[in-house]
Write a protein that holds these residues in place. Sequence first.
Motif, PDB file in Angstrom:
ATOM      1  N   THR A 153       0.858  -1.179   0.000  1.00  0.00           N
ATOM      2  CA  THR A 153       0.000   0.000   0.000  1.00  0.00           C
ATOM      3  C   THR A 153       0.896   1.231   0.000  1.00  0.00           C
ATOM      4  O   THR A 153       1.764   1.382   0.866  1.00  0.00           O
ATOM      5  CB  THR A 153      -0.917   0.024   1.232  1.00  0.00           C
ATOM      6  N   ILE A 154       0.716   2.110  -0.989  1.00  0.00           N
ATOM      7  CA  ILE A 154       1.528   3.317  -1.095  1.00  0.00           C
ATOM      8  C   ILE A 154       1.046   4.310  -0.036  1.00  0.00           C
ATOM      9  O   ILE A 154      -0.119   4.719  -0.045  1.00  0.00           O
ATOM     10  CB  ILE A 154       1.436   3.927  -2.499  1.00  0.00           C
ATOM     11  N   THR A 155       1.939   4.687   0.895  1.00  0.00           N
ATOM     12  CA  THR A 155       1.557   5.611   1.969  1.00  0.00           C
ATOM     13  C   THR A 155       1.924   7.058   1.655  1.00  0.00           C
ATOM     14  O   THR A 155       1.116   7.961   1.897  1.00  0.00           O
ATOM     15  CB  THR A 155       2.235   5.181   3.280  1.00  0.00           C
ATOM     16  N   SER A 156       3.112   7.314   1.095  1.00  0.00           N
ATOM     17  CA  SER A 156       3.517   8.687   0.792  1.00  0.00           C
ATOM     18  C   SER A 156       4.759   8.652  -0.093  1.00  0.00           C
ATOM     19  O   SER A 156       5.493   7.653  -0.109  1.00  0.00           O
ATOM     20  CB  SER A 156       3.815   9.467   2.075  1.00  0.00           C
ATOM     21  N   PRO A 157       5.016   9.716  -0.821  1.00  0.00           N
ATOM     22  CA  PRO A 157       6.253   9.764  -1.619  1.00  0.00           C
ATOM     23  C   PRO A 157       7.474   9.964  -0.741  1.00  0.00           C
ATOM     24  O   PRO A 157       7.416  10.604   0.308  1.00  0.00           O
ATOM     25  CB  PRO A 157       6.025  10.960  -2.551  1.00  0.00           C
ATOM     26  N   ALA A 158       8.578   9.396  -1.153  1.00  0.00           N
ATOM     27  CA  ALA A 158       9.856   9.510  -0.440  1.00  0.00           C
ATOM     28  C   ALA A 158      10.810  10.371  -1.255  1.00  0.00           C
ATOM     29  O   ALA A 158      10.602  10.571  -2.455  1.00  0.00           O
ATOM     30  CB  ALA A 158      10.455   8.129  -0.197  1.00  0.00           C
ATOM     31  N   PRO A 159      11.841  10.907  -0.623  1.00  0.00           N
ATOM     32  CA  PRO A 159      12.827  11.696  -1.374  1.00  0.00           C
ATOM     33  C   PRO A 159      13.434  10.865  -2.498  1.00  0.00           C
ATOM     34  O   PRO A 159      13.688   9.673  -2.347  1.00  0.00           O
ATOM     35  CB  PRO A 159      13.866  12.068  -0.318  1.00  0.00           C
ATOM     36  N   LYS A 160      13.657  11.523  -3.616  1.00  0.00           N
ATOM     37  CA  LYS A 160      14.205  10.820  -4.773  1.00  0.00           C
ATOM     38  C   LYS A 160      15.624  10.352  -4.489  1.00  0.00           C
ATOM     39  O   LYS A 160      16.374  11.004  -3.760  1.00  0.00           O
ATOM     40  CB  LYS A 160      14.191  11.723  -6.008  1.00  0.00           C
ATOM     41  N   GLY A 161      15.983   9.228  -5.081  1.00  0.00           N
ATOM     42  CA  GLY A 161      17.313   8.677  -4.890  1.00  0.00           C
ATOM     43  C   GLY A 161      18.313   9.277  -5.859  1.00  0.00           C
ATOM     44  O   GLY A 161      18.083  10.346  -6.450  1.00  0.00           O
ATOM     45  N   LYS A 162      19.405   8.578  -6.044  1.00  0.00           N
ATOM     46  CA  LYS A 162      20.424   9.047  -6.958  1.00  0.00           C
ATOM     47  C   LYS A 162      19.886   9.085  -8.382  1.00  0.00           C
ATOM     48  O   LYS A 162      19.105   8.248  -8.795  1.00  0.00           O
ATOM     49  CB  LYS A 162      21.655   8.138  -6.899  1.00  0.00           C
ATOM     50  N   ARG A 163      20.305  10.099  -9.121  1.00  0.00           N
ATOM     51  CA  ARG A 163      19.899  10.312 -10.509  1.00  0.00           C
ATOM     52  C   ARG A 163      18.384  10.462 -10.640  1.00  0.00           C
ATOM     53  O   ARG A 163      17.784  10.101 -11.663  1.00  0.00           O
ATOM     54  CB  ARG A 163      20.402   9.180 -11.400  1.00  0.00           C
ATOM     55  N   GLY A 164      17.739  10.953  -9.570  1.00  0.00           N
ATOM     56  CA  GLY A 164      16.317  11.258  -9.638  1.00  0.00           C
ATOM     57  C   GLY A 164      15.403  10.063  -9.681  1.00  0.00           C
ATOM     58  O   GLY A 164      14.305  10.142 -10.257  1.00  0.00           O
ATOM     59  N   GLU A 166      12.595   7.577  -8.735  1.00  0.00           N
ATOM     60  CA  GLU A 166      11.338   7.721  -7.994  1.00  0.00           C
ATOM     61  C   GLU A 166      11.290   6.703  -6.839  1.00  0.00           C
ATOM     62  O   GLU A 166      11.547   5.515  -7.041  1.00  0.00           O
ATOM     63  CB  GLU A 166      10.171   7.501  -8.953  1.00  0.00           C
ATOM     64  N   ARG A 167      10.919   7.170  -5.645  1.00  0.00           N
ATOM     65  CA  ARG A 167      10.856   6.295  -4.469  1.00  0.00           C
ATOM     66  C   ARG A 167       9.572   6.593  -3.699  1.00  0.00           C
ATOM     67  O   ARG A 167       9.064   7.723  -3.716  1.00  0.00           O
ATOM     68  CB  ARG A 167      12.081   6.500  -3.573  1.00  0.00           C
ATOM     69  N   TRP A 168       9.072   5.543  -2.978  1.00  0.00           N
ATOM     70  CA  TRP A 168       7.804   5.654  -2.246  1.00  0.00           C
ATOM     71  C   TRP A 168       7.916   4.944  -0.904  1.00  0.00           C
ATOM     72  O   TRP A 168       8.592   3.922  -0.782  1.00  0.00           O
ATOM     73  CB  TRP A 168       6.662   5.025  -3.056  1.00  0.00           C
ATOM     74  N   HIS A 169       7.208   5.517   0.094  1.00  0.00           N
ATOM     75  CA  HIS A 169       7.007   4.830   1.369  1.00  0.00           C
ATOM     76  C   HIS A 169       5.846   3.849   1.190  1.00  0.00           C
ATOM     77  O   HIS A 169       4.750   4.246   0.758  1.00  0.00           O
ATOM     78  CB  HIS A 169       6.679   5.826   2.485  1.00  0.00           C
ATOM     79  N   VAL A 170       6.069   2.586   1.533  1.00  0.00           N
ATOM     80  CA  VAL A 170       5.044   1.553   1.350  1.00  0.00           C
ATOM     81  C   VAL A 170       4.861   0.786   2.659  1.00  0.00           C
ATOM     82  O   VAL A 170       5.762   0.740   3.508  1.00  0.00           O
ATOM     83  CB  VAL A 170       5.433   0.573   0.213  1.00  0.00           C
ATOM     84  N   ARG A 171       3.680   0.201   2.802  1.00  0.00           N
ATOM     85  CA  ARG A 171       3.367  -0.668   3.940  1.00  0.00           C
ATOM     86  C   ARG A 171       2.875  -1.998   3.380  1.00  0.00           C
ATOM     87  O   ARG A 171       1.936  -2.040   2.582  1.00  0.00           O
ATOM     88  CB  ARG A 171       2.308  -0.043   4.846  1.00  0.00           C
ATOM     89  N   GLY A 182      10.027   3.098  -7.382  1.00  0.00           N
ATOM     90  CA  GLY A 182       8.854   2.905  -8.226  1.00  0.00           C
ATOM     91  C   GLY A 182       9.117   1.922  -9.344  1.00  0.00           C
ATOM     92  O   GLY A 182       8.225   1.175  -9.758  1.00  0.00           O
ATOM     93  N   ALA A 183      10.355   1.893  -9.856  1.00  0.00           N
ATOM     94  CA  ALA A 183      10.685   0.955 -10.932  1.00  0.00           C
ATOM     95  C   ALA A 183      10.580  -0.489 -10.460  1.00  0.00           C
ATOM     96  O   ALA A 183      10.190  -1.374 -11.224  1.00  0.00           O
ATOM     97  CB  ALA A 183      12.094   1.236 -11.458  1.00  0.00           C
ATOM     98  N   THR A 184      10.904  -0.744  -9.195  1.00  0.00           N
ATOM     99  CA  THR A 184      10.804  -2.113  -8.663  1.00  0.00           C
ATOM    100  C   THR A 184       9.348  -2.572  -8.617  1.00  0.00           C
ATOM    101  O   THR A 184       9.026  -3.718  -8.958  1.00  0.00           O
ATOM    102  CB  THR A 184      11.415  -2.170  -7.257  1.00  0.00           C
ATOM    103  N   ILE A 185       8.460  -1.671  -8.208  1.00  0.00           N
ATOM    104  CA  ILE A 185       7.037  -2.018  -8.156  1.00  0.00           C
ATOM    105  C   ILE A 185       6.498  -2.257  -9.560  1.00  0.00           C
ATOM    106  O   ILE A 185       5.767  -3.230  -9.807  1.00  0.00           O
ATOM    107  CB  ILE A 185       6.258  -0.904  -7.447  1.00  0.00           C
TER     108      ILE A 185
END
Length: 315
Positions: A153-164, A166-171, A182-185
């Motif tokens: 479940t996507i809870t909130s966006p996380a700070p972007k990693g290296k080279r921009g 996309e990352r997300w906080h998930v539960r 985001g690419a892993t999902i």
Amino acid sequence: MGRARLTFEGKDLIDLAASSGVKFNTLRKRLIVHGTPFPAHLDPAVKGAARRERERERRATVQRGAIAIGQTFGHLTVTGRIESAASGASRCTCTCTCGGTKEARSDRLRSGEVQSCGCLRAENVRKARANVRSHGRPPIVPIATGNVFGRLTITSPAPKGKRGIERWHVRCACAVEKVMNGATIRHALKSGTEPSCGCVRAEKNAEHMRELGKRAGEWSKGRTVTPIEPGRVFGRLTVQSRAPQPPGSNGRAAFWLCRCECGGSKTTRADSLLQGWTQSCGCMRKVGVAKGTPNQGIHANAAAYPESPANPCRA
């Protein structure tokens, strides 16, 4: 010996080539094939007139069927006609089913080259791009807060990693919270696997290990394994005592110090002794190589130690 000079109507062919600008070999071939260096059908003026005549006949053939007001071609409906342009091709004004307008040549409407105001092409391009991105699968839902993908479940966006990235906080459904790319999902969705924090893979690995244990239990039915203890004999080795872990070991395997019949010593793992992989300090292999029998084993070197209690060929 000089080359024979070619003439036509009393004029030298070389002079005709210089005055006309046509190569000598071209005039010579024309003279041989057509009987004259300047045949009428190759005259530039005649060729241009014939080409213009063929173009007039083509346009007349195309314009034989006049386009009527209200006639439909694909998504376009003819609403009016425009006087012929300088090129001689008539044009029509049309309205598209999407509400747009289009001016098109009559011949392109008849041939089917023009069927819309441009919306049909844009729609085809969107479909092609969607098919390329998804490899034929349905388009993936964009990731946003509150979306549920498998166990995540996507809870909130996380700070972007290296080279921009996309990352997300998930539960996860197993109550684990973590940050994921985001690419892993999206990769899990494309491959058809259930997205999770890693618990799905752990469950599959546990199930695999249980299956292996079940197979090992079935294989070991009726088999008894005697524990290793000092005094037990394995091939030419006699177990003396437990040995400390050697440097570089993982700390989980048991090591034993053994005495060989040749007088040498050997520290080896317990599973190597039980499986029969280690049966001497190395002397069996040395004797076998010296006798021309490099195969390692008791039977290959039985003659070297005829009185050994580990020799199955002993009388």
